[in-house]
Write a protein that holds these residues in place. Sequence first.
Motif, PDB file in Angstrom:
ATOM      1  N   ASP A   1       0.829  -1.207   0.000  1.00 19.27           N
ATOM      2  CA  ASP A   1       0.000   0.000   0.000  1.00 19.27           C
ATOM      3  C   ASP A   1       0.866   1.262   0.000  1.00 19.27           C
ATOM      4  O   ASP A   1       1.816   1.384   0.766  1.00 19.27           O
ATOM      5  CB  ASP A   1      -0.913  -0.004   1.234  1.00 19.27           C
ATOM      6  CG  ASP A   1      -1.940   1.106   1.215  1.00 19.27           C
ATOM      7  OD1 ASP A   1      -2.449   1.428   0.124  1.00 19.27           O
ATOM      8  OD2 ASP A   1      -2.240   1.644   2.295  1.00 19.27           O
ATOM      9  N   ASN A   2       0.541   2.169  -0.894  1.00 15.10           N
ATOM     10  CA  ASN A   2       1.214   3.464  -1.050  1.00 15.10           C
ATOM     11  C   ASN A   2       2.607   3.385  -1.671  1.00 15.10           C
ATOM     12  O   ASN A   2       3.291   4.408  -1.758  1.00 15.10           O
ATOM     13  CB  ASN A   2       1.275   4.245   0.267  1.00 15.10           C
ATOM     14  CG  ASN A   2      -0.100   4.684   0.705  1.00 15.10           C
ATOM     15  OD1 ASN A   2      -0.906   5.105  -0.116  1.00 15.10           O
ATOM     16  ND2 ASN A   2      -0.374   4.568   1.988  1.00 15.10           N
ATOM     17  N   GLU A   3       3.033   2.218  -2.142  1.00 11.18           N
ATOM     18  CA  GLU A   3       4.304   2.144  -2.852  1.00 11.18           C
ATOM     19  C   GLU A   3       4.107   2.813  -4.216  1.00 11.18           C
ATOM     20  O   GLU A   3       3.070   2.656  -4.850  1.00 11.18           O
ATOM     21  CB  GLU A   3       4.738   0.693  -3.030  1.00 11.18           C
ATOM     22  CG  GLU A   3       6.158   0.566  -3.489  1.00 11.18           C
ATOM     23  CD  GLU A   3       6.705  -0.842  -3.342  1.00 11.18           C
ATOM     24  OE1 GLU A   3       7.514  -1.225  -4.207  1.00 11.18           O
ATOM     25  OE2 GLU A   3       6.322  -1.548  -2.395  1.00 11.18           O
ATOM     26  N   LEU A   4       5.124   3.570  -4.660  1.00 10.78           N
ATOM     27  CA  LEU A   4       4.942   4.297  -5.918  1.00 10.78           C
ATOM     28  C   LEU A   4       6.208   4.347  -6.742  1.00 10.78           C
ATOM     29  O   LEU A   4       7.306   4.160  -6.250  1.00 10.78           O
ATOM     30  CB  LEU A   4       4.414   5.705  -5.661  1.00 10.78           C
ATOM     31  CG  LEU A   4       5.260   6.659  -4.818  1.00 10.78           C
ATOM     32  CD1 LEU A   4       6.229   7.435  -5.674  1.00 10.78           C
ATOM     33  CD2 LEU A   4       4.328   7.607  -4.084  1.00 10.78           C
ATOM     34  N   TRP A   5       6.005   4.595  -8.038  1.00 12.55           N
ATOM     35  CA  TRP A   5       7.062   4.756  -9.021  1.00 12.55           C
ATOM     36  C   TRP A   5       6.745   6.012  -9.812  1.00 12.55           C
ATOM     37  O   TRP A   5       5.603   6.234 -10.197  1.00 12.55           O
ATOM     38  CB  TRP A   5       7.104   3.564  -9.982  1.00 12.55           C
ATOM     39  CG  TRP A   5       7.424   2.263  -9.332  1.00 12.55           C
ATOM     40  CD1 TRP A   5       8.622   1.614  -9.332  1.00 12.55           C
ATOM     41  CD2 TRP A   5       6.537   1.424  -8.584  1.00 12.55           C
ATOM     42  NE1 TRP A   5       8.532   0.434  -8.631  1.00 12.55           N
ATOM     43  CE2 TRP A   5       7.253   0.296  -8.154  1.00 12.55           C
ATOM     44  CE3 TRP A   5       5.183   1.519  -8.221  1.00 12.55           C
ATOM     45  CZ2 TRP A   5       6.688  -0.722  -7.407  1.00 12.55           C
ATOM     46  CZ3 TRP A   5       4.615   0.509  -7.464  1.00 12.55           C
ATOM     47  CH2 TRP A   5       5.375  -0.592  -7.061  1.00 12.55           C
ATOM     48  N   ARG A   6       7.762   6.803 -10.109  1.00 12.23           N
ATOM     49  CA  ARG A   6       7.562   8.010 -10.926  1.00 12.23           C
ATOM     50  C   ARG A   6       8.398   7.883 -12.186  1.00 12.23           C
ATOM     51  O   ARG A   6       9.547   7.443 -12.145  1.00 12.23           O
ATOM     52  CB  ARG A   6       7.915   9.251 -10.128  1.00 12.23           C
ATOM     53  CG  ARG A   6       6.914   9.443  -8.985  1.00 12.23           C
ATOM     54  CD  ARG A   6       6.895  10.836  -8.458  1.00 12.23           C
ATOM     55  NE  ARG A   6       5.834  10.955  -7.468  1.00 12.23           N
ATOM     56  CZ  ARG A   6       6.040  11.272  -6.191  1.00 12.23           C
ATOM     57  NH1 ARG A   6       7.250  11.525  -5.757  1.00 12.23           N
ATOM     58  NH2 ARG A   6       5.020  11.366  -5.367  1.00 12.23           N
ATOM     59  N   THR A   7       7.806   8.305 -13.295  1.00  9.05           N
ATOM     60  CA  THR A   7       8.438   8.142 -14.600  1.00  9.05           C
ATOM     61  C   THR A   7       8.340   9.433 -15.413  1.00  9.05           C
ATOM     62  O   THR A   7       7.623  10.358 -15.029  1.00  9.05           O
ATOM     63  CB  THR A   7       7.783   6.978 -15.360  1.00  9.05           C
ATOM     64  OG1 THR A   7       6.363   7.164 -15.372  1.00  9.05           O
ATOM     65  CG2 THR A   7       8.087   5.641 -14.695  1.00  9.05           C
ATOM     66  N   THR A   8       9.035   9.455 -16.549  1.00  2.28           N
ATOM     67  CA  THR A   8       9.154  10.686 -17.321  1.00  2.28           C
ATOM     68  C   THR A   8       8.242  10.769 -18.540  1.00  2.28           C
ATOM     69  O   THR A   8       8.007  11.860 -19.050  1.00  2.28           O
ATOM     70  CB  THR A   8      10.597  10.889 -17.802  1.00  2.28           C
ATOM     71  OG1 THR A   8      10.964   9.779 -18.623  1.00  2.28           O
ATOM     72  CG2 THR A   8      11.548  10.981 -16.631  1.00  2.28           C
ATOM     73  N   SER A   9       7.741   9.629 -19.032  1.00  2.00           N
ATOM     74  CA  SER A   9       6.938   9.662 -20.259  1.00  2.00           C
ATOM     75  C   SER A   9       5.703   8.777 -20.134  1.00  2.00           C
ATOM     76  O   SER A   9       5.637   7.887 -19.276  1.00  2.00           O
ATOM     77  CB  SER A   9       7.761   9.196 -21.460  1.00  2.00           C
ATOM     78  OG  SER A   9       7.989   7.796 -21.385  1.00  2.00           O
ATOM     79  N   TRP A  10       4.734   9.013 -21.023  1.00  4.18           N
ATOM     80  CA  TRP A  10       3.507   8.216 -21.064  1.00  4.18           C
ATOM     81  C   TRP A  10       3.849   6.746 -21.292  1.00  4.18           C
ATOM     82  O   TRP A  10       3.339   5.864 -20.601  1.00  4.18           O
ATOM     83  CB  TRP A  10       2.584   8.743 -22.167  1.00  4.18           C
ATOM     84  CG  TRP A  10       1.249   8.091 -22.227  1.00  4.18           C
ATOM     85  CD1 TRP A  10       0.937   6.897 -22.815  1.00  4.18           C
ATOM     86  CD2 TRP A  10       0.031   8.580 -21.668  1.00  4.18           C
ATOM     87  NE1 TRP A  10      -0.403   6.622 -22.662  1.00  4.18           N
ATOM     88  CE2 TRP A  10      -0.977   7.654 -21.962  1.00  4.18           C
ATOM     89  CE3 TRP A  10      -0.298   9.739 -20.955  1.00  4.18           C
ATOM     90  CZ2 TRP A  10      -2.292   7.827 -21.582  1.00  4.18           C
ATOM     91  CZ3 TRP A  10      -1.622   9.911 -20.567  1.00  4.18           C
ATOM     92  CH2 TRP A  10      -2.595   8.969 -20.868  1.00  4.18           C
ATOM     93  N   ASP A  11       4.726   6.472 -22.257  1.00  6.53           N
ATOM     94  CA  ASP A  11       5.082   5.086 -22.566  1.00  6.53           C
ATOM     95  C   ASP A  11       5.777   4.405 -21.397  1.00  6.53           C
ATOM     96  O   ASP A  11       5.485   3.247 -21.080  1.00  6.53           O
ATOM     97  CB  ASP A  11       5.958   5.026 -23.817  1.00  6.53           C
ATOM     98  CG  ASP A  11       5.187   5.370 -25.083  1.00  6.53           C
ATOM     99  OD1 ASP A  11       3.939   5.261 -25.086  1.00  6.53           O
ATOM    100  OD2 ASP A  11       5.829   5.752 -26.076  1.00  6.53           O
ATOM    101  N   GLU A  12       6.682   5.105 -20.748  1.00  8.97           N
ATOM    102  CA  GLU A  12       7.359   4.549 -19.579  1.00  8.97           C
ATOM    103  C   GLU A  12       6.351   4.309 -18.450  1.00  8.97           C
ATOM    104  O   GLU A  12       6.433   3.305 -17.735  1.00  8.97           O
ATOM    105  CB  GLU A  12       8.463   5.503 -19.117  1.00  8.97           C
ATOM    106  CG  GLU A  12       9.357   4.936 -18.048  1.00  8.97           C
ATOM    107  CD  GLU A  12      10.445   5.904 -17.599  1.00  8.97           C
ATOM    108  OE1 GLU A  12      11.233   5.505 -16.732  1.00  8.97           O
ATOM    109  OE2 GLU A  12      10.508   7.042 -18.103  1.00  8.97           O
TER     110      GLU A  12
END
Length: 130
Positions: free
Chosen positions: A83-94
């Motif tokens: 719960d609440n683990e997240l990933w941030r990315t730079t593009s729509w495809d990524e």
Amino acid sequence: AFCAKTVLCCQKYGQLAHIPKVKRDLRKWSQWLLENLDRRTVAKTKLDNGVDVSTVFLGQDIHMGRYDNPRLFETMIFGGAQDNELWRTTSWDEAKETHAMVVAAQIANNATVLIHSDGYAVTTNDGEEQ
């Protein structure tokens, strides 16, 4: 001292054909965010283990310029052990790839997809599109 990255972190983004574009007018940016909630959703998946996975376009670089490329998309797990683990990315495809990876990891742990939406169509676990 003035830092160019400080300016970058303050920039707000909208999207045109899934490509982030800088929005210079705060009022127009805020209006765009409110009027485009559906266009900001990359994917959402509801699993039978009580976990939801959501990937959205944030509209601003939450990392405040700490990286060369702004992190404008976020994939997050709601519920379960992660719960609440997240990933941030730079593009729509990524962002789409990250969403698929997170869902695949849940499926590998015996979860079944109940509902999946890729921002355009909603599919239930019986393959029916809604």
